[in-house]
Enzyme design. Structure first.
Site, PDB file in Angstrom:
ATOM      1  CE  LYS A 174      34.058  38.032  31.680  1.00  0.00           C
ATOM      2  NZ  LYS A 174      34.461  39.456  31.605  1.00  0.00           N
ATOM      3  NE  ARG A 191      52.220  37.178  36.018  1.00  0.00           N
ATOM      4  CZ  ARG A 191      51.808  37.931  35.005  1.00  0.00           C
ATOM      5  NH1 ARG A 191      52.486  37.940  33.873  1.00  0.00           N
ATOM      6  NH2 ARG A 191      50.729  38.678  35.112  1.00  0.00           N
TER       7      ARG A 191
END
Length: 339
Positions: A98, A38
């Site tokens: 996960k 980002r």
């Protein structure tokens, strides 16, 4: 994709992303071609450290890069849904760390999106891919310990105390259950499937996430799973699969084992050594690339149905102990776990 390396794009620049890239470097048929962050600085630092050719200053630019065959999502799990959805909308195959999402509703949305466009999607649950666990499942299926009747597993550590840390922030999916409890639940699900009953006991922080959670899962044939997780206690990190004729014990780090012992008649009958490669990420990456070359849209080792089923169990546990995330208000599971 036959005849050339599978080209990976890395979405995220944290510790997990770095370890994954290091494991990919051991595979001659894998190539890391791009990284997206980002911030430009974050992407540039990662690209320099790991010799990644292309650094993108946004997730959107990464998933739009046609040099990328598959995107590995390694961001904190509160952002998994947005990151995976962005990659799927760009037509990319995805491997997502996960826990796959914060709740089953988000997971169902992603699975539906992937299936609509025949795109590959898989949760990076290495427990299901490491060779020792696969061998354990084979032995249990062959009757090595008789009829499996019980699973015991725990994963607890002394986590950060800073209330601003993601493990203690409800908005970021904090608590022990999603970070650590997902492993014991996945092991039980791998062996027994979906439970018909769930008993729970949890202790919560003042901010509303679980510090410690105990689970007792019941199954239609009478089997039980006793599972624990914590961010305030250093537990053994071990597991045992117990049957009518013996048991299999997994030592510390049961979620990524290289060995286990089979006990019969109260003594060690067999020590099984099945080492994992690299840091253990290799095996899930190999499975992704095998599936892509075979034209599969999901892995038979880590099925999308199993990923959603585990999240439904985690949702049910959170509901019972009183942990609720802001994302739960928007993403409701249309077919919640029935127990």
């Amino acid at each position: 994709m036959t005849g050339r390396p599978i080209r990976w794009g890395i979405l995220g620049t944290g510790w997990m992303a770095g370890r994954f890239v290091e494991d990919l470097a051991t595979l001659p048929d894998a190539e890391v071609v791009a990284v997206g962050s980002r911030t430009p600085a974050g992407a540039d630092r990662f690209a320099t450290r790991y010799a990644v050719p292309y650094a993108h200053e946004s997730w959107a630019n990464l998933v739009a890069d046609d040099r990328v065959d598959v995107v590995y999502v390694a961001t904190p799990h509160a952002t998994h849904h947005d990151a995976v959805r962005l990659a799927l909308d760009a037509g990319r195959a995805v491997l997502c760390e996960k826990p796959f999402t914060l709740n089953a509703g988000q997971a169902v949305d992603l699975v539906s999106r992937a299936r609509a466009d025949n795109l590959f999607l898989m949760e990076a649950m290495w427990l299901r891919c490491v060779p020792a666990i696969r061998r354990l499942v084979e032995l249990v299926g062959d009757g090595a310990i008789g009829v499996p009747r019980m699973v015991q597993a725990d994963f607890g550590l002394v986590g950060p105390v800073d209330p601003a840390h993601r493990l203690r922030d409800p908005a970021l999916g904090g608590g022990a259950l999603l970070d650590l409890g997902v492993y014991p639940v996945t092991l039980a699900h791998l062996l027994f499937g979906e439970p018909t009953s769930i008993g729970t006991l949890g202790t919560l922080t003042p901010y509303g996430v679980d510090e410690s959670t105990g689970m007792l899962l019941g199954y239609p044939d009478g089997a039980l799973a006793s599972l624990n997780c914590s961010i305030v206690a250093d537990t053994p990190w071990t597991a045992a699969v117990c049957g009518s004729a013996g048991r299999i014990e997994l030592g510390r780090g049961f979620f990524r084992p290289s060995t286990f012992t089979v006990h019969r008649d109260g003594v060690v009958a067999q020590t099984v050594e099945v080492p994992y490669a690299g840091e253990g990420f290799v095996h899930e990456a190999v499975e992704v690339m095998r599936c892509l070359r075979a034209g599969l849209t999901e892995s038979p080792l880590v099925t999308l149905a199993d990923t959603v089923a585990v999240l439904r169990i985690l949702d049910a546990v959170r509901s019972r102990i009183g942990v609720r995330y802001p994302a739960d208000d928007r993403w409701q599971d249309e077919q919640p776990w029935p127990g």
